[in-house]
Design a protein around this motif. Sequence first.
Motif, PDB file in Angstrom:
ATOM      1  N   UNK A 147       0.988  -1.490  -0.032  1.00 38.77           N
ATOM      2  CA  UNK A 147      -0.050  -0.063  -0.096  1.00 38.77           C
ATOM      3  C   UNK A 147       0.967   1.279   0.156  1.00 38.77           C
ATOM      4  N   UNK A 172      -4.883   3.407   4.489  1.00 41.64           N
ATOM      5  CA  UNK A 172      -4.794   2.046   3.973  1.00 41.64           C
ATOM      6  C   UNK A 172      -3.887   1.051   4.801  1.00 41.64           C
ATOM      7  N   UNK A 174      -4.787   0.696   8.123  1.00 43.01           N
ATOM      8  CA  UNK A 174      -5.614   0.504   9.208  1.00 43.01           C
ATOM      9  C   UNK A 174      -5.799  -1.001   9.474  1.00 43.01           C
ATOM     10  N   UNK A 175      -6.336  -1.503   8.224  1.00 41.37           N
ATOM     11  CA  UNK A 175      -6.724  -3.206   8.315  1.00 41.37           C
ATOM     12  C   UNK A 175      -5.647  -4.117   8.984  1.00 41.37           C
ATOM     13  N   UNK A 178      -4.609  -3.403  12.833  1.00 45.01           N
ATOM     14  CA  UNK A 178      -5.672  -3.816  13.538  1.00 45.01           C
ATOM     15  C   UNK A 178      -5.669  -5.225  13.686  1.00 45.01           C
ATOM     16  N   UNK A 179      -5.595  -6.188  12.308  1.00 43.17           N
ATOM     17  CA  UNK A 179      -5.590  -7.407  12.360  1.00 43.17           C
ATOM     18  C   UNK A 179      -4.166  -7.848  12.981  1.00 43.17           C
ATOM     19  N   UNK A 196      -6.959 -13.443   8.970  1.00 45.58           N
ATOM     20  CA  UNK A 196      -7.628 -12.225   8.545  1.00 45.58           C
ATOM     21  C   UNK A 196      -6.328 -11.346   8.029  1.00 45.58           C
ATOM     22  N   UNK A 200      -5.793  -9.990   4.409  1.00 44.51           N
ATOM     23  CA  UNK A 200      -5.725  -8.343   3.894  1.00 44.51           C
ATOM     24  C   UNK A 200      -4.533  -8.545   3.197  1.00 44.51           C
ATOM     25  N   UNK A 203      -5.044  -9.535  -0.276  1.00 43.66           N
ATOM     26  CA  UNK A 203      -5.764  -8.381  -0.820  1.00 43.66           C
ATOM     27  C   UNK A 203      -4.668  -7.241  -1.575  1.00 43.66           C
ATOM     28  N   UNK A 207      -4.468  -6.222  -5.276  1.00 46.97           N
ATOM     29  CA  UNK A 207      -4.934  -4.904  -5.781  1.00 46.97           C
ATOM     30  C   UNK A 207      -3.739  -3.771  -6.175  1.00 46.97           C
TER      31      UNK A 207
ATOM     32  N   UNK B 173     -12.961  -2.927   3.796  1.00 47.78           N
ATOM     33  CA  UNK B 173     -12.086  -3.371   4.715  1.00 47.78           C
ATOM     34  C   UNK B 173     -11.528  -2.817   5.987  1.00 47.78           C
ATOM     35  N   UNK B 174     -11.536  -1.461   5.803  1.00 45.40           N
ATOM     36  CA  UNK B 174     -11.103  -0.580   6.850  1.00 45.40           C
ATOM     37  C   UNK B 174     -12.324  -0.825   7.931  1.00 45.40           C
ATOM     38  N   UNK B 177     -12.511  -4.060   9.616  1.00 49.27           N
ATOM     39  CA  UNK B 177     -11.378  -4.196  10.818  1.00 49.27           C
ATOM     40  C   UNK B 177     -11.576  -3.305  11.877  1.00 49.27           C
TER      41      UNK B 177
END
Lengths: 221, 245
Positions: A147, A172, A174-175, A178-179, A196, A200, A203, A207, B173-174, B177
């Motif tokens: 990202x 971008x 963030x996920x 967090x995970x 998870x 991500x 992903x 992408x 996704x954000x 999460x």
Amino acid sequence: MSPKPILSAFRQALSESWAGGAGALLPLGFFAGAAVLVPLGIGTEPGMLRAVGPGILWVSLALSSLVTLERIFQADVEDGALDLWLQAGAPVSAIAAAKTFAHWLTAGLPLALMSPVLALMFQAEAGIGLLTGPLIYGLGGLAFFFWGGVGAALSATVRRGGLLIALIALPLYVPTAIFGSMAMRGAALGDTAPLLLAASTLFALAAAPFAMAAALRLAAD
Amino acid sequence: MGMLSAFANPHRFLALSSWLAPLFYTVGGALIAWGVWQGLWVVPKDDYQGGDIMRVMFIHVPAAWLAMASYSAMAAASFIWFIWRHELADIAAKAIAPLGATWTALCLATGSIWGKPTWGTWWQWDDARMMSVLFLFFLFLGYMALRAAMDSRQKAARAGAILAMVGALNVPLIKFSVDMFTSLHQDASVITADGPKMAAVYLWPLMMSGLGHSLLFGALVMTLMRAEIWTRRAARQRARLLAGA
């Protein structure tokens, strides 16, 4: 389509990161330095350090990826390599992915491998968690670099794009953040957090190269 | 595509917006005024939602709605521009960004003001909605900063479109999460369920206020778009004059 430009871009990115003084040790130094500042700032109480340690390592990893990504595509724009790829009809998304991956190998993976040492300094219990740490930081770092690579490609023509990359990449990240920290804390979700995180990251791998390619085509104009 | 192309014509847009924007300003302003009047003086206070402070809802909820809707609209306009290169779509995306960021900030500020007396804190990290809106705000900021950093209008349009689409791809996704992050600390949050259960006495002013904010937003977007169209025309005119001289 021949894999040659992809391989040469990959090899060049690897050798570049060793060139120029401290090479791949520089991100390691930054990572360690950023993490070590924290106990100086918030105090040294062991229970607190144990609680915040994994999170501090995530933040340091994210920061390291951001500061090292600034130059990843700028050189290709300046020395004309990008124009040559485009003229030759080389797959820019694959080249961008290869370069970003090489960058992660030299500036991301070493940080993940060093994470147990820093975790111990943050009073983590010696045990199995120390061994899974590098895997989780490695996976998360890969998503950070991909990202962040989008931000780097978008600001490849911007002078002093570093701060811009950070602002673009932050949401971008963030996920993954967090995970990743859930996986490190082995939080209430048990085993789903690493899955998870892996999802991500996949992903991002799927992408981000296309966004990087679109941004690099723009940078070449 | 036929309809889209019809709207993509700047002449038609200028003609349409010349009367639509003032209409939206008037109706939107009136609806917001009515909603605020209802909210502040007419509807009863709800002690379950923190007493009189719940009246901020009549600004807060429309702002939250616009924060989400404006980012969607910006991403959609970016997509249309990226595929079909209708200049007007880029002008729209550029106009939406600062306004969307403003309403998003308004949503965060009013949420924070509402949170202090009800939750006892200005900022609740465990609230998924606050966190999601905060990251939406950062997406807007990144978009505007990137556009501003580009050295030509064409490049700003392309870079902005790529970023807006990447952002839109990541929003689910954000959101997911952040939901997961906050569900870990469910005990800490004192969020009361509202929404469908809301009494009609609140619902009508809220919906009218939401409509009013949307119309005002639309009117402001049109004004900024008109300004941008005239700016681009002036730049072209100047270039033509300089070339002729």
